[in-house]
Design an enzyme around this catalytic site. Structure first.
Site, PDB file in Angstrom:
ATOM      1  N   HIS A 226     101.350 129.880  -5.316  1.00  0.00           N
ATOM      2  CA  HIS A 226     102.741 130.090  -6.178  1.00  0.00           C
ATOM      3  C   HIS A 226     103.490 131.308  -5.772  1.00  0.00           C
ATOM      4  O   HIS A 226     104.586 131.142  -5.773  1.00  0.00           O
ATOM      5  CB  HIS A 226     102.212 130.111  -7.529  1.00  0.00           C
TER       6      HIS A 226
ATOM      7  N   HIS B  63      95.071 129.454  -4.849  1.00  0.00           N
ATOM      8  CA  HIS B  63      96.124 128.784  -5.419  1.00  0.00           C
ATOM      9  C   HIS B  63      97.462 129.481  -5.921  1.00  0.00           C
ATOM     10  O   HIS B  63      98.416 129.156  -5.960  1.00  0.00           O
ATOM     11  CB  HIS B  63      95.429 128.065  -6.667  1.00  0.00           C
ATOM     12  N   GLU B  64      96.930 130.741  -6.815  1.00  0.00           N
ATOM     13  CA  GLU B  64      98.040 131.538  -7.385  1.00  0.00           C
ATOM     14  C   GLU B  64      98.804 132.060  -6.266  1.00  0.00           C
ATOM     15  O   GLU B  64      99.956 132.558  -6.686  1.00  0.00           O
ATOM     16  CB  GLU B  64      97.429 132.462  -8.491  1.00  0.00           C
TER      17      GLU B  64
ATOM     18  N   GLU C 129     103.746 123.426  -7.579  1.00  0.00           N
ATOM     19  CA  GLU C 129     102.260 122.910  -7.414  1.00  0.00           C
ATOM     20  C   GLU C 129     102.001 122.399  -6.268  1.00  0.00           C
ATOM     21  O   GLU C 129     101.007 122.613  -5.721  1.00  0.00           O
ATOM     22  CB  GLU C 129     102.143 122.000  -8.684  1.00  0.00           C
TER      23      GLU C 129
END
Length: 499
Positions: A266, A262-263, A292
């Site tokens: 980003h 997830h990170e 997101e």
């Protein structure tokens, strides 16, 4: 106009230097700064300098002059000036003493929040929550216009053009279409033995797999850093300095896997902004929902796919051979996609995830319109979790203190997680027209997927509005039905239901 452009560029050079200091201090507070360290005076001075530069008569006049001649500017600079006019107008409405004090409050709040979470004691943090809510209520009064008032002011700041009306309609549609499916699935078991998930997974081993994932994602060490924090997050300054954190749980190894992906999603967005845009004030992502969409896309649509685990399971098994003896890639796929109403948002499956966001959305609306007070957050939280997810909340740590966002003053942020998830499904639909996505995943690298994202989304940074980037990437206006169709199709198949 040239004089105005010179003033604008020189002021931005100083503002970027101050922003860099702010980025470093924020990173330090969240990762390595001693809990009792006191740098309030220095951080307040940085806030004062930034405020003074942005509200100075000289800078304001230069921005206004450039705005008057905006049709003579390049596309990136024109968009930037339009954003700068709005930004300086909004900042001028906030008294400097309140602006500086609020920044200092947030800097103090983080360590208090961590202590309160670890002790599962909301009362420890309540005085800070009360002050943050008080400031936010004043802020929306300062900023309201004929078009925007109350909570809409904050929603629009995180995703331009959104309001309670739009989010209410969006969440109502999700409830209508997804809740019946959730009820059908509730209590059903997927056909695999999950005993391996209850074993001990060392932090050292989890970090080894995280390093492996860095190579898969292309999160190159030359320009990235990975550390630990209470709540995983992404930070950075420009495309050559991108930093993420993670948190490791011996009894929940998938948490670190999906937090990392997830990170890194980003981070990849930040790293793939074009060089020309990166050097301007339009570097970084276009909006929080667009940001997101990238992290949720990589985490869920790619990282929870069967092809992902069939490609990368053997590496995980190499690191944890005893724990995964007799376990298959399909077992990891089913575990990663098991749907059940749960307590913690960051560990939630794709299907029930938006219910977690709705809880926070309802509480934020209540706090901003005065229907509830900060002291009511735990009771409201527990009531809504029972109503929306059908579960009892055993503690503040697993309840209203699980997320750091409100301790950072980020009211209006949470709804973008659901909106970003919906963007991700629409982007996935468009990507499939150009790429064999499964085949790309099975190469062992995300490079082909990321190249498509760079061309369609990342390279623009914040030089275009998110709705324009979404249209460029997909050829359509936002359509939440792609999100609904994706979830209903995926989970109906997983659980053997009629879609």
């Amino acid at each position: 106009m040239q004089k105005s452009l010179d003033i604008y560029n020189e002021t931005n050079r100083k503002l970027k230097a101050l922003a860099y200091c702010g980025f470093l201090s924020g990173w330090d507070i969240n990762t390595e700064m001693p809990p009792k360290a006191d740098h309030e005076e220095e951080l307040s001075a940085l806030s004062e300098m930034s405020y003074t530069l942005q509200t100075s008569d000289e800078y304001s006049a230069a921005v206004d002059d450039l705005y008057a001649h905006r049709d003579e500017l390049s596309g990136v600079l024109k968009h930037e000036i339009e954003a700068a006019v709005l930004s300086k107008q909004k900042l001028k409405k906030v008294p400097m003493d309140e602006y500086v004090e609020y920044g200092a409050l947030l800097n103090r709040f983080y360590n208090v929040y961590v202590e309160a979470k670890n002790k599962s004691d909301f009362a420890l943090a309540l005085p800070y929550y009360e002050k943050v809510v008080e400031f936010k209520r004043k802020y929306v009064l300062w900023q309201q216009t004929d078009e925007l008032s109350g909570y809409d002011v904050l929603l629009d700041e995180f995703e331009k053009g959104t309001s309670r009306k739009q989010y209410d309609e969006f969440f109502a549609l999700l409830k209508e279409k997804l809740v019946p499916l959730i009820k059908k699935i509730n209590g059903k078991k997927l056909p695999f033995d999950d005993s391996f998930n209850k074993k001990y997974y060392s932090e050292e081993g989890q970090k080894r797999f995280q390093e492996y994932l860095r190579g898969v994602v292309g999160f190159t060490p030359d320009h990235t850093v990975v550390k630990e924090s209470e709540h995983p997050f992404t930070s950075g300054y420009g495309k050559t300095d991108v930093r993420i954190t993670n948190h490791f749980y011996a009894d929940n190894f998938l948490s670190s896997v999906y937090s990392a992906i997830h990170e890194m999603g980003h981070g990849m967005y930040e790293m793939q902004v074009s060089d020309e845009v990166d050097k301007t004030m339009s570097g970084g992502g276009a909006s929080m929902a667009m940001h997101e969409s990238q992290s949720r896309f990589l985490e869920n649509i790619i990282g929870r796919s069967k092809s992902f685990w069939e490609t990368h399971f053997e590496k995980l098994k190499e690191i944890f051979p005893e724990n995964l003896d007799g376990v298959t890639a399909n077992d990891l796929y089913l575990l990663s996609n098991r749907a059940e109403c749960s307590l913690v948002r960051t560990e939630a499956d794709e299907l029930t995830y938006s219910l977690h966001i709705m809880v926070r959305y309802e509480i934020e609306k209540g706090l901003l319109n005065g229907q509830i007070e900060a002291k009511d957050i735990p009771s409201e939280w527990n009531r809504l979790y029972k109503e929306y997810l059908g579960i009892d909340v055993p503690s503040d740590k697993e309840g209203c203190l699980q997320d750091v966002h409100w301790a950072c003053g980020d009211f209006g942020y949470f709804p973008t997680y659901a909106l970003g998830s919906a963007y991700a499904s629409q982007i996935y639909h468009a990507m499939q027209k150009d790429l064999d996505v499964d085949a790309e995943i099975r190469t062992g690298s995300f490079s082909g997927i990321e190249k498509w994202l760079a061309e369609k989304i990342h390279r623009f940074g914040a030089s275009k509005d998110p709705k324009d980037i979404l249209f460029y990437a997909t050829g359509e206006e936002f359509n939440p039905n792609y999100y609904i169709d994706y979830l209903v199709g995926k989970y109906s198949k997983l659980y053997g239901l009629d879609a």
